[in-house]
Design a protein around this motif. Structure first.
Motif, PDB file in Angstrom:
ATOM      1  N   VAL A  87       0.861  -1.188   0.000  1.00 37.11           N
ATOM      2  CA  VAL A  87       0.000   0.000   0.000  1.00 37.11           C
ATOM      3  C   VAL A  87       0.895   1.234   0.000  1.00 37.11           C
ATOM      4  O   VAL A  87       1.654   1.462   0.939  1.00 37.11           O
ATOM      5  CB  VAL A  87      -0.932   0.008   1.229  1.00 37.11           C
ATOM      6  N   THR A  88       0.803   2.035  -1.059  1.00 34.78           N
ATOM      7  CA  THR A  88       1.675   3.210  -1.177  1.00 34.78           C
ATOM      8  C   THR A  88       0.990   4.513  -0.763  1.00 34.78           C
ATOM      9  O   THR A  88       1.665   5.498  -0.482  1.00 34.78           O
ATOM     10  CB  THR A  88       2.188   3.358  -2.619  1.00 34.78           C
ATOM     11  N   ALA A  89      -0.342   4.518  -0.738  1.00 32.81           N
ATOM     12  CA  ALA A  89      -1.071   5.730  -0.340  1.00 32.81           C
ATOM     13  C   ALA A  89      -2.396   5.351   0.294  1.00 32.81           C
ATOM     14  O   ALA A  89      -3.050   4.393  -0.131  1.00 32.81           O
ATOM     15  CB  ALA A  89      -1.304   6.639  -1.544  1.00 32.81           C
ATOM     16  N   LEU A  90      -2.785   6.109   1.308  1.00 30.61           N
ATOM     17  CA  LEU A  90      -4.072   5.947   1.971  1.00 30.61           C
ATOM     18  C   LEU A  90      -4.743   7.310   2.071  1.00 30.61           C
ATOM     19  O   LEU A  90      -4.066   8.326   2.268  1.00 30.61           O
ATOM     20  CB  LEU A  90      -3.899   5.370   3.381  1.00 30.61           C
ATOM     21  N   ALA A  91      -6.067   7.334   1.951  1.00 30.63           N
ATOM     22  CA  ALA A  91      -6.800   8.591   2.090  1.00 30.63           C
ATOM     23  C   ALA A  91      -8.110   8.328   2.811  1.00 30.63           C
ATOM     24  O   ALA A  91      -8.783   7.323   2.567  1.00 30.63           O
ATOM     25  CB  ALA A  91      -7.073   9.207   0.718  1.00 30.63           C
ATOM     26  N   ALA A  92      -8.456   9.253   3.707  1.00 30.41           N
ATOM     27  CA  ALA A  92      -9.686   9.125   4.490  1.00 30.41           C
ATOM     28  C   ALA A  92     -10.317  10.493   4.679  1.00 30.41           C
ATOM     29  O   ALA A  92      -9.701  11.524   4.377  1.00 30.41           O
ATOM     30  CB  ALA A  92      -9.387   8.476   5.840  1.00 30.41           C
ATOM     31  N   GLY A  93     -11.540  10.479   5.217  1.00 30.49           N
ATOM     32  CA  GLY A  93     -12.239  11.745   5.429  1.00 30.49           C
ATOM     33  C   GLY A  93     -11.897  12.391   6.751  1.00 30.49           C
ATOM     34  O   GLY A  93     -11.263  13.447   6.808  1.00 30.49           O
ATOM     35  N   HIS A  94     -12.292  11.746   7.863  1.00 28.54           N
ATOM     36  CA  HIS A  94     -12.120  12.350   9.180  1.00 28.54           C
ATOM     37  C   HIS A  94     -11.591  11.390  10.238  1.00 28.54           C
ATOM     38  O   HIS A  94     -11.120  11.835  11.287  1.00 28.54           O
ATOM     39  CB  HIS A  94     -13.468  12.912   9.674  1.00 28.54           C
ATOM     40  N   ASN A  95     -11.672  10.110   9.987  1.00 24.31           N
ATOM     41  CA  ASN A  95     -11.358   9.123  11.023  1.00 24.31           C
ATOM     42  C   ASN A  95      -9.839   8.925  11.140  1.00 24.31           C
ATOM     43  O   ASN A  95      -9.273   7.954  10.652  1.00 24.31           O
ATOM     44  CB  ASN A  95     -12.043   7.792  10.708  1.00 24.31           C
ATOM     45  N   ILE A  96      -9.183   9.853  11.815  1.00 24.21           N
ATOM     46  CA  ILE A  96      -7.720   9.785  11.892  1.00 24.21           C
ATOM     47  C   ILE A  96      -7.233   8.715  12.863  1.00 24.21           C
ATOM     48  O   ILE A  96      -6.096   8.257  12.746  1.00 24.21           O
ATOM     49  CB  ILE A  96      -7.096  11.158  12.240  1.00 24.21           C
ATOM     50  N   THR A  97      -8.082   8.298  13.793  1.00 24.52           N
ATOM     51  CA  THR A  97      -7.680   7.218  14.709  1.00 24.52           C
ATOM     52  C   THR A  97      -7.465   5.924  13.926  1.00 24.52           C
ATOM     53  O   THR A  97      -6.430   5.258  14.065  1.00 24.52           O
ATOM     54  CB  THR A  97      -8.740   7.006  15.798  1.00 24.52           C
ATOM     55  N   MET A  98      -8.442   5.590  13.080  1.00 27.40           N
ATOM     56  CA  MET A  98      -8.304   4.387  12.261  1.00 27.40           C
ATOM     57  C   MET A  98      -7.199   4.569  11.213  1.00 27.40           C
ATOM     58  O   MET A  98      -6.422   3.645  10.958  1.00 27.40           O
ATOM     59  CB  MET A  98      -9.623   4.048  11.560  1.00 27.40           C
ATOM     60  N   LEU A  99      -7.130   5.758  10.633  1.00 28.89           N
ATOM     61  CA  LEU A  99      -6.120   5.997   9.604  1.00 28.89           C
ATOM     62  C   LEU A  99      -4.712   5.880  10.178  1.00 28.89           C
ATOM     63  O   LEU A  99      -3.813   5.315   9.534  1.00 28.89           O
ATOM     64  CB  LEU A  99      -6.326   7.376   8.962  1.00 28.89           C
ATOM     65  N   GLU A 100      -4.509   6.390  11.395  1.00 29.99           N
ATOM     66  CA  GLU A 100      -3.188   6.257  12.015  1.00 29.99           C
ATOM     67  C   GLU A 100      -2.815   4.779  12.185  1.00 29.99           C
ATOM     68  O   GLU A 100      -1.674   4.375  11.902  1.00 29.99           O
ATOM     69  CB  GLU A 100      -3.139   6.951  13.371  1.00 29.99           C
ATOM     70  N   ALA A 101      -3.767   3.976  12.636  1.00 33.61           N
ATOM     71  CA  ALA A 101      -3.508   2.542  12.800  1.00 33.61           C
ATOM     72  C   ALA A 101      -3.161   1.892  11.460  1.00 33.61           C
ATOM     73  O   ALA A 101      -2.255   1.047  11.375  1.00 33.61           O
ATOM     74  CB  ALA A 101      -4.724   1.860  13.419  1.00 33.61           C
ATOM     75  N   GLN A 102      -3.854   2.312  10.409  1.00 29.30           N
ATOM     76  CA  GLN A 102      -3.575   1.777   9.073  1.00 29.30           C
ATOM     77  C   GLN A 102      -2.182   2.187   8.597  1.00 29.30           C
ATOM     78  O   GLN A 102      -1.444   1.379   8.008  1.00 29.30           O
ATOM     79  CB  GLN A 102      -4.638   2.259   8.081  1.00 29.30           C
ATOM     80  N   ILE A 103      -1.819   3.431   8.867  1.00 32.26           N
ATOM     81  CA  ILE A 103      -0.488   3.918   8.466  1.00 32.26           C
ATOM     82  C   ILE A 103       0.597   3.117   9.175  1.00 32.26           C
ATOM     83  O   ILE A 103       1.589   2.703   8.565  1.00 32.26           O
ATOM     84  CB  ILE A 103      -0.351   5.430   8.783  1.00 32.26           C
TER      85      ILE A 103
ATOM     86  N   GLU B 153       0.412   0.117  10.282  1.00 30.89           N
ATOM     87  CA  GLU B 153       0.461  -1.269   9.818  1.00 30.89           C
ATOM     88  C   GLU B 153       0.987  -1.387   8.395  1.00 30.89           C
ATOM     89  O   GLU B 153       1.812  -2.260   8.100  1.00 30.89           O
ATOM     90  CB  GLU B 153      -0.938  -1.889   9.886  1.00 30.89           C
ATOM     91  N   PHE B 154       0.553  -0.497   7.504  1.00 35.28           N
ATOM     92  CA  PHE B 154       0.847  -0.679   6.073  1.00 35.28           C
ATOM     93  C   PHE B 154       1.951   0.233   5.531  1.00 35.28           C
ATOM     94  O   PHE B 154       2.417   0.038   4.409  1.00 35.28           O
ATOM     95  CB  PHE B 154      -0.437  -0.513   5.257  1.00 35.28           C
ATOM     96  N   ARG B 155       2.360   1.237   6.299  1.00 32.95           N
ATOM     97  CA  ARG B 155       3.489   2.108   5.978  1.00 32.95           C
ATOM     98  C   ARG B 155       3.435   2.724   4.574  1.00 32.95           C
ATOM     99  O   ARG B 155       4.348   2.558   3.767  1.00 32.95           O
ATOM    100  CB  ARG B 155       4.801   1.340   6.147  1.00 32.95           C
ATOM    101  N   PRO B 156       2.360   3.459   4.246  1.00 34.73           N
ATOM    102  CA  PRO B 156       2.319   4.147   2.955  1.00 34.73           C
ATOM    103  C   PRO B 156       3.289   5.320   2.934  1.00 34.73           C
ATOM    104  O   PRO B 156       3.704   5.812   3.998  1.00 34.73           O
ATOM    105  CB  PRO B 156       0.874   4.638   2.878  1.00 34.73           C
ATOM    106  N   SER B 157       3.615   5.786   1.743  1.00 37.83           N
ATOM    107  CA  SER B 157       4.504   6.950   1.644  1.00 37.83           C
ATOM    108  C   SER B 157       3.729   8.259   1.768  1.00 37.83           C
ATOM    109  O   SER B 157       4.306   9.302   2.088  1.00 37.83           O
ATOM    110  CB  SER B 157       5.264   6.920   0.318  1.00 37.83           C
ATOM    111  N   ILE B 158       2.411   8.221   1.499  1.00 39.19           N
ATOM    112  CA  ILE B 158       1.588   9.424   1.597  1.00 39.19           C
ATOM    113  C   ILE B 158       0.232   9.063   2.196  1.00 39.19           C
ATOM    114  O   ILE B 158      -0.308   7.986   1.935  1.00 39.19           O
ATOM    115  CB  ILE B 158       1.429  10.101   0.205  1.00 39.19           C
TER     116      ILE B 158
END
Length: 382
Positions: A29-45, A47-52
């Motif tokens: 996974v090279t990029a992740l994007a979300a709307g507002h849920n930064i708690t879940m997004l931080e956990a995803q980052i 785990e998956f270590r995207p560059s952006i």
């Protein structure tokens, strides 16, 4: 190693895409994007270590940036950030799982950068199909459908058109939602909690409400028109309550091909990511020894007028599908907040369509302006 970007990573399709990533060892996974849920997004980052990573809300993006300061990830925000995530240089495929017309510009940005699109954002084709499909041809990129129904059609067509075999009809299946068989009178008292109880699928709130009104099926009809280059009247909606047949294609000789399976969105997601390869997918399988019947019904387009209005919008084309979609988005939001009744959702769509002056061949700017005008009309009226 297959490299992907996921737009809408904290939503239903996004999280299921990441489940597919976990179960396969060769997707980065090279990029992740979300709307507002930064708690879940931080956990995803983590785990998956995207560059952006992109967050739509600028203030939330600042919070996320602080939270992941120990990681080598670039945090961006807003539409520009979403487009940057879509065009991330290393990704080969972009999963567009954001909800609404917000998906148009990042999808275009991804295609301009030569990325294949795993399309889960139906509004992009509903409102800008004439632009998206032309650009796909120009750029030589593939649009791989993620919706279960469109994936089913795509699978049924595999190899057929290359041999000159033409579609006579697409049979787009629908579960009928939680209110299948209900009367107009019964629908008057429907609450958000009632409408969110889908009998077969686990989906986000917006799409679950759309399924209950059959507006979602109308959007899928318009999406299929562009994806498979057929006329609106070549697409027939058939209610299949068990959600076992995901859709069918009838060819000129009368042969009908169908794709069957359990109602699991991970199947079309994985198929899009690995197409044309099929990989093992854990989960339930259909048991034909215990499956006693598969039922079909005709949709009730008088009680569920959203589907009827979708055909009207799709046949007219231009900016009318934009108005249909935008009015529905606004109406569903108001219904979920308890501001309007269930039946008012369709009234809003119909009045918005009647109020609109259609543009036949709109640009992206005109599409977004039609969306804005529809929102303003609804706010002035309700």
């Amino acid at each position: 190693m297959k490299k992907i970007s996921i737009l809408g990573s904290t939503g239903s399709i996004g999280t299921q895409t990441l489940e597919v990533v976990r179960s396969n060892g060769d997707i980065q996974v090279t990029a992740l994007a979300a709307g507002h849920n930064i708690t879940m997004l931080e956990a995803q980052i983590r785990e998956f270590r995207p560059s952006i990573a992109c967050v739509w809300d600028e203030e939330k993006a600042a919070e996320l940036k602080t939270a992941v300061a120990d990681l080598p990830v670039k945090v961006v925000s807003g539409m520009e950030g979403l487009m940057d995530a879509a065009a991330e240089p290393e990704a080969e495929i972009v999963v567009t799982a954001v909800v609404g017309m917000i998906g148009i510009r990042p999808t275009i940005a991804a295609m301009e950068a030569g990325k294949d699109i795993a399309l889960a954002n139906k509004e992009t084709l509903v409102t800008a199909g004439h632009i998206i499909m032309k650009l796909a041809r120009e750029k030589g990129v593939r649009i791989l459908p993620v919706d279960s129904e469109h994936s089913a059609i795509f699978q049924c067509l595999n190899g057929e058109r290359e041999h000159g075999n033409r579609i006579h009809k697409i049979l787009l299946t629908a579960s009928g939602g939680p209110f299948r068989g209900w009367t107009h009178e019964q629908l008057k008292t429907v609450t958000p909690a009632d409408a969110l109880k889908h009998p077969n699928w686990s989906m986000g709130h917006k799409i679950t409400i759309d399924s209950s009104t059959m507006v979602n099926k109308g959007l899928e009809v318009m999406e299929a028109r562009w994806l498979f280059d057929v006329d609106m009247d070549q697409i027939q909606v058939v209610v299949q309550p068990q959600s076992i047949i995901h859709s069918m294609v009838e060819f000129e000789d009368g042969a009908v091909m169908a794709q069957l399976g359990t109602p699991d969105m991970k199947l079309p997601i994985q198929y899009a990511l690995y197409y044309p390869e099929r990989r093992y997918l854990p989960g339930d399988r259909l048991d034909f020894e215990t499956l006693s019947e598969i039922r079909f019904e005709k949709p009730d387009m008088e009680t569920f007028r959203g589907l009827k209005l979708a055909y009207e919008a799709g046949r007219a084309g231009g900016t009318l599908p934009v108005v249909f979609n935008a009015a529905n988005e606004k109406a569903v939001g108001k219904f979920l907040k308890g501001e309007i009744s269930y039946l008012t959702i369709i009234d809003m769509i119909e009045e918005s369509m009647r109020n609109h002056q259609r543009i036949a061949d709109p640009t992206v700017e005109e599409i977004l302006e039609a969306e804005k005008e529809t929102y303003e009309f609804i706010e002035s009226r309700w």
